[in-house]
Scaffold this active site. Structure first.
Site: not given
Length: 407
Positions: A145, A197
């Site tokens: 991610s 992230h």
């Protein structure tokens, strides 16, 4: 009436059509990540503490391998499924623009830069004299991610859109779009790595602002890889896209085909709301070469670009064609040999070039007319041009793209 084959096709057929449209590197990453997870599931391997990105282990034990193993491994079935579903549209778009080898290098570069940012922030927070805490040094980050957030930033920059839709609920400025997603995903799943992230977003912006230009090799580097006999088998695989702008060995579907397939699998506003956070396929044309966004891979509008490149190399042919059309008449020279025959062959070649120029001019005029119609309908000119290019000149598909962006 003949039945509609696309709408009445079975689910396996639609899935095969959808998967056939995924380029080589994107599909390869999906297969590798899913295979690794299934193998871990079958053998009962769950010691993710040994392969995740752990700043304390990277610093103390110099376990650099964690930078790349953490990207390929995932902690749960939902984790890997959602990451791969997000990767397919993002990776497909970027691979069509950049080419397969260039995208693979970009993934490697982003994985490295994400880890470097992660390590720097963890060290600063953990050892600052004001309020130090070693929590981030012990945080175990795993999954693809982080690179996906980098892809979101890069694709948003390429699209040129001023605002993006978040889960189909509301629009936010493009610059804030990745950060809004970061906050919402953190609220929906509290066990995800906020720092992982965030570092993906930082790497994406660093790439788009040209901070990584010194790390990007030239076109000759990718050309040498693509011309290597060791990789000839991979290059001949369907969906492989050459970085140098050559044709692919496989046929990639147009935007309308892909749209019809995906809408046939899952229709309605629910799918649009779930997938609206994934950037749509929007291709921009750049007049100058940019090392970050080369645009040399085969894109959806490659037919027009190839026609233009076939006309541009020798504009002098058009001048000779005009001169020959005045001096040479077929009725006066029914049979020619020697030098005159050579002139006739030149005339034939020039005529073909002129025909190609006329075809390209007509296509350009048609594109301009459709663009004017979209602008007259109230769409912004830049977005309308991008959508029409992504739709390969089809105004109906372009309207659908624009409506989905506004929704």
């Amino acid at each position: 009436m003949r039945p509609n084959i696309v709408t009445e096709a079975g689910l396996p057929t639609r899935l095969n059509q959808w998967w056939a449209g995924v380029p080589f590197i994107t599909s390869g990453v999906v297969i590798v990540c899913l295979a690794i997870y299934l193998v871990c599931l079958l053998i009962g391997y769950d010691s993710f503490y040994e392969i995740c990105f752990l700043p304390s282990k990277v610093v103390s034990g110099f376990q650099v391998y964690r930078i790349y193993t953490a990207v390929l491994f995932h902690g749960s079935l939902l984790h890997v499924v959602f990451n791969m579903l997000a990767l397919v549209p993002l990776g497909t778009e970027l691979e069509r623009i950049m080419g397969s080898v260039r995208l693979l290098y970009l993934i490697f570069l982003l994985a490295t830069s994400n880890a470097v940012f992660h390590l720097i922030i963890a060290l600063v927070v953990g050892h600052n004299p004001i309020s130090s805490t070693l929590y981030l040094m012990q945080e175990c980050a795993i999954g693809f991610s982080g690179i996906l957030f980098s892809f979101i930033v890069i694709e948003t920059s390429l699209s040129g859109a001023q605002s993006r839709s978040v889960f189909g609920l509301f629009n936010v400025p493009s610059k804030l779009y990745p950060f809004i997603l970061l906050v919402l995903i953190q609220l929906l799943a509290t066990n995800v790595s906020l720092l992982g992230h965030l570092c993906g977003i930082l790497s994406g912006f660093a790439y788009t602002y040209g901070l990584f230009n010194c790390l990007l090799p030239g076109s000759s580097f990718y050309s040498s890889i693509e011309s290597s006999s060791l990789l000839s088998t991979c290059i001949r695989r369907p969906g492989f896209i050459l970085c140098t702008g050559g044709t692919t060995y496989g046929n990639l579907p147009t935007h309308s085909n892909t749209n019809a397939t995906s809408s046939g699998i899952i229709s309605g506003s629910l799918w649009r709301n779930l997938s609206s956070w994934m950037p749509r396929r929007e291709t921009t044309f750049q007049s100058t070469q940019d090392p970050r966004f080369p645009g040399r891979g085969r894109t959806l509008a490659s037919t027009h670009n190839q026609s233009a490149s076939a006309v541009e190399p020798d504009m002098g042919l058009q001048t000779r064609l005009l001169d020959d059309s005045v001096t040479n008449h077929p009725s006066e020279t029914p049979l020619m040999t020697g030098p005159r025959a050579s002139d006739a062959r030149n005339l034939t070649g020039d005529t073909q070039v002129a025909g190609s120029l006329a075809t390209y001019t007509q296509a350009t005029d048609s594109f301009d007319e459709e663009l004017k119609k979209l602008v007259a309908m109230g769409f912004e000119k830049t977005q309308a041009e991008v959508a029409l290019a992504a739709a390969d000149g089809d105004p109906n598909v372009a309207i659908e793209i624009l409506m989905s962006q506004e929704g």
